[in-house]
Scaffold this active site. Sequence first.
Site, PDB file in Angstrom:
ATOM      1  N   SER A  26     -98.118 -13.739 -86.332  1.00 24.96           N
ATOM      2  CA  SER A  26     -98.360 -13.976 -87.761  1.00 24.96           C
ATOM      3  C   SER A  26     -98.996 -12.752 -88.400  1.00 24.96           C
ATOM      4  O   SER A  26     -99.931 -12.156 -87.835  1.00 24.96           O
ATOM      5  CB  SER A  26     -99.316 -15.161 -87.949  1.00 24.96           C
ATOM      6  OG  SER A  26     -98.742 -16.329 -87.434  1.00 24.96           O
ATOM      7  N   GLU A  65    -110.396 -21.317 -82.996  1.00 28.88           N
ATOM      8  CA  GLU A  65    -109.296 -21.684 -83.897  1.00 28.88           C
ATOM      9  C   GLU A  65    -109.610 -22.989 -84.601  1.00 28.88           C
ATOM     10  O   GLU A  65    -110.009 -23.959 -83.966  1.00 28.88           O
ATOM     11  CB  GLU A  65    -107.980 -21.827 -83.102  1.00 28.88           C
ATOM     12  CG  GLU A  65    -107.102 -20.618 -83.237  1.00 28.88           C
ATOM     13  CD  GLU A  65    -105.733 -20.767 -82.582  1.00 28.88           C
ATOM     14  OE1 GLU A  65    -104.892 -19.921 -82.854  1.00 28.88           O
ATOM     15  OE2 GLU A  65    -105.511 -21.691 -81.785  1.00 28.88           O
TER      16      GLU A  65
HETATM   17  C1  FAD Z   1     -96.014 -20.715 -87.557  1.00 28.15           C
HETATM   18  C2  FAD Z   1     -96.377 -20.129 -86.236  1.00 28.15           C
HETATM   19  C3  FAD Z   1     -97.276 -19.080 -86.176  1.00 28.15           C
HETATM   20  C4  FAD Z   1     -97.602 -18.516 -84.941  1.00 28.15           C
HETATM   21  N1  FAD Z   1     -98.469 -17.438 -84.907  1.00 28.15           N
HETATM   22  C5  FAD Z   1     -98.747 -16.862 -83.724  1.00 28.15           C
HETATM   23  C6  FAD Z   1     -99.571 -15.689 -83.678  1.00 28.15           C
HETATM   24  O1  FAD Z   1    -100.065 -15.198 -84.703  1.00 28.15           O
HETATM   25  N2  FAD Z   1     -99.806 -15.106 -82.477  1.00 28.15           N
HETATM   26  C7  FAD Z   1     -99.275 -15.609 -81.326  1.00 28.15           C
HETATM   27  O2  FAD Z   1     -99.547 -15.042 -80.271  1.00 28.15           O
HETATM   28  N3  FAD Z   1     -98.470 -16.696 -81.327  1.00 28.15           N
HETATM   29  C8  FAD Z   1     -98.196 -17.332 -82.505  1.00 28.15           C
HETATM   30  N4  FAD Z   1     -97.373 -18.426 -82.536  1.00 28.15           N
HETATM   31  C9  FAD Z   1     -96.746 -18.851 -81.298  1.00 28.15           C
HETATM   32  C10 FAD Z   1     -97.242 -20.155 -80.735  1.00 28.15           C
HETATM   33  O3  FAD Z   1     -98.497 -19.994 -80.149  1.00 28.15           O
HETATM   34  C11 FAD Z   1     -96.174 -20.620 -79.730  1.00 28.15           C
HETATM   35  O4  FAD Z   1     -95.017 -20.953 -80.477  1.00 28.15           O
HETATM   36  C12 FAD Z   1     -96.631 -21.790 -78.929  1.00 28.15           C
HETATM   37  O5  FAD Z   1     -97.630 -21.409 -78.033  1.00 28.15           O
HETATM   38  C13 FAD Z   1     -95.451 -22.408 -78.141  1.00 28.15           C
HETATM   39  O6  FAD Z   1     -94.854 -21.444 -77.368  1.00 28.15           O
HETATM   40  P1  FAD Z   1     -93.274 -21.187 -77.425  1.00 28.15           P
HETATM   41  O7  FAD Z   1     -92.865 -21.074 -78.843  1.00 28.15           O
HETATM   42  O8  FAD Z   1     -92.965 -20.082 -76.498  1.00 28.15           O
HETATM   43  O9  FAD Z   1     -92.616 -22.529 -76.896  1.00 28.15           O
HETATM   44  P2  FAD Z   1     -92.505 -22.984 -75.377  1.00 28.15           P
HETATM   45  O10 FAD Z   1     -93.806 -22.810 -74.696  1.00 28.15           O
HETATM   46  O11 FAD Z   1     -91.297 -22.339 -74.785  1.00 28.15           O
HETATM   47  O12 FAD Z   1     -92.245 -24.524 -75.570  1.00 28.15           O
HETATM   48  C14 FAD Z   1     -90.965 -25.055 -75.964  1.00 28.15           C
HETATM   49  C15 FAD Z   1     -91.095 -26.580 -75.969  1.00 28.15           C
HETATM   50  O13 FAD Z   1     -91.404 -27.032 -74.632  1.00 28.15           O
HETATM   51  C16 FAD Z   1     -92.605 -27.784 -74.636  1.00 28.15           C
HETATM   52  N5  FAD Z   1     -93.358 -27.493 -73.425  1.00 28.15           N
HETATM   53  C17 FAD Z   1     -93.747 -26.275 -72.963  1.00 28.15           C
HETATM   54  N6  FAD Z   1     -94.441 -26.401 -71.816  1.00 28.15           N
HETATM   55  C18 FAD Z   1     -94.509 -27.722 -71.545  1.00 28.15           C
HETATM   56  C19 FAD Z   1     -95.095 -28.496 -70.501  1.00 28.15           C
HETATM   57  N7  FAD Z   1     -95.761 -27.905 -69.522  1.00 28.15           N
HETATM   58  N8  FAD Z   1     -94.964 -29.834 -70.563  1.00 28.15           N
HETATM   59  C20 FAD Z   1     -94.294 -30.452 -71.585  1.00 28.15           C
HETATM   60  N9  FAD Z   1     -93.703 -29.766 -72.581  1.00 28.15           N
HETATM   61  C21 FAD Z   1     -93.804 -28.425 -72.572  1.00 28.15           C
HETATM   62  C22 FAD Z   1     -93.374 -27.314 -75.856  1.00 28.15           C
HETATM   63  O14 FAD Z   1     -94.281 -28.294 -76.305  1.00 28.15           O
HETATM   64  C23 FAD Z   1     -92.244 -27.077 -76.841  1.00 28.15           C
HETATM   65  O15 FAD Z   1     -91.858 -28.293 -77.435  1.00 28.15           O
HETATM   66  C24 FAD Z   1     -97.027 -19.015 -83.748  1.00 28.15           C
HETATM   67  C25 FAD Z   1     -96.127 -20.083 -83.823  1.00 28.15           C
HETATM   68  C26 FAD Z   1     -95.786 -20.630 -85.038  1.00 28.15           C
HETATM   69  C27 FAD Z   1     -94.811 -21.765 -85.067  1.00 28.15           C
END
Ligand code: FAD
Length: 391
Positions: free
Chosen positions: A165, A248
């Site tokens: 972000s 946070e």
């Molecule tokens: C608007 C927005 C702003 C953001 N800003 C930042 C930022 O400034 N800096 C930063 O570093 N990140 C940022 N993020 C990233 C955010 O932290 C990640 O999107 C989040 O941690 C999820 O990781 P991922 O997107 O890789 O999804 P994944 O971890 O790949 O997950 C995909 C799906 O699988 C599910 N899942 C994953 N692991 C498990 C499990 N063990 N058991 C059950 N279900 C599971 C998740 O809940 C999700 O539904 C931002 C995200 C958004 C949407």
Amino acid sequence: MTAGTSQDVTFRAEVRDWLEAQLSGEFAGLRGSGGPGREHEHLQERAAWERRLGEAGWIGIGWPDPRYGRALSLQRQVIFHEEYARAAAPGRLGHIGEQLLVPTLLANGTEEQKERFVPGVAAGEVMWCQGYSEPDAGSDLANVGTRAVLDGDRWVVTGQKIWTSLAHVADWCIVIARTEPGSQRHAGLSFLLVPMDQPGVTVRPIVQLTGTSEFNEVFLDGAVAAAGDVVGEPGQGWRVAMSLLGFERGVSTLGQQIGFARELKAITARARENGAADDPVLADRIVSAWVDLQVMRHTALRTLGSDAAREAPWAANVSKLLWANWHRRLGELAMAVEGAAAVVTSGLPYELTDEQRLFLFSRADTIYGGSNEVQRNVLAERHLGLPRDRA
Ligand SMILES: Cc1cc2nc3c(=O)[nH]c(=O)nc-3n(C[C@H](O)[C@H](O)[C@H](O)COP(=O)(O)OP(=O)(O)OC[C@H]3O[C@@H](n4cnc5c(N)ncnc54)[C@H](O)[C@@H]3O)c2cc1C
């Protein structure tokens, strides 16, 4: 928030008057700008707004070290956030520095690091972003693959961050990188402070459902950080990274709920206006949304203080689940109230109404800051003694 002491009432009036004066004068055009789906608006003016907040001493009001912040009571911090939201003051560009970086530095940084980094944030002059997530490290953050190697008096950083972000406006980035070759999972990571304006850093905005870009890909290709710009011991970055996550969404939650209340009010007014409120099912959803908002507000008030955090260590997870799902449902309600018109953009090529923006952006609420599934896993394993997640 309850009225508080008479000094708190005076403080509320002070905040309200200051915001009113600023947002009627030079910064009048910023009212309501910069929120979700409107992040691209008025970037320069919002940067000037950050400096104005800094000059007036409104940045860092809750920082506990009076050398840098004002160490105001929790009650007053809540008042500030409530009034900020009530005035529809602009979306902050500096919140990652103010609410995440500085509290982490005050808790884990050296005196030299505090002296170097905190004043720029306090003045509203230096913007930060948070480089935690990577394409293969989101919920599973311990899978970070970005590497940093110490080369003389500097770290050389290589890897990719994603969903970062405000990286497109940031001067610095917090980068979690693997500094011990061959280390696994939580071990061997470091919490580095990396300047953005250098040849080794490339920022590529990601277009979101709203058609705008709040977050970015950040490519680190031989990016450089000074050897001393590591917070905590090298290799011990996981602990510092987790300490940051603890900061946070603290007191700003109550301000956020003022924004939620405003959105619900607008949806309710729209339902009255277009006749949707005559549908008993929709009317019932509006009432339920209002009731749940009151429950969230009272829960947030009761679980804010540090005692509450000790007594109810699960509260942050429960609160995240409550508000994120509530807000996502609110977006769905906004679309239901609009009916068929909800699927038509208000202008070409992709102009959205506030309700459409709310619906589309709120899909992200149950992902960032720990997804629904992650919150439930934490509650299951740490608080309910259920078997560990096998994913
Ligand atoms: C608007 C927005 C702003 C953001 N800003 C930042 C930022 O400034 N800096 C930063 O570093 N990140 C940022 N993020 C990233 C955010 O932290 C990640 O999107 C989040 O941690 C999820 O990781 P991922 O997107 O890789 O999804 P994944 O971890 O790949 O997950 C995909 C799906 O699988 C599910 N899942 C994953 N692991 C498990 C499990 N063990 N058991 C059950 N279900 C599971 C998740 O809940 C999700 O539904 C931002 C995200 C958004 C949407």
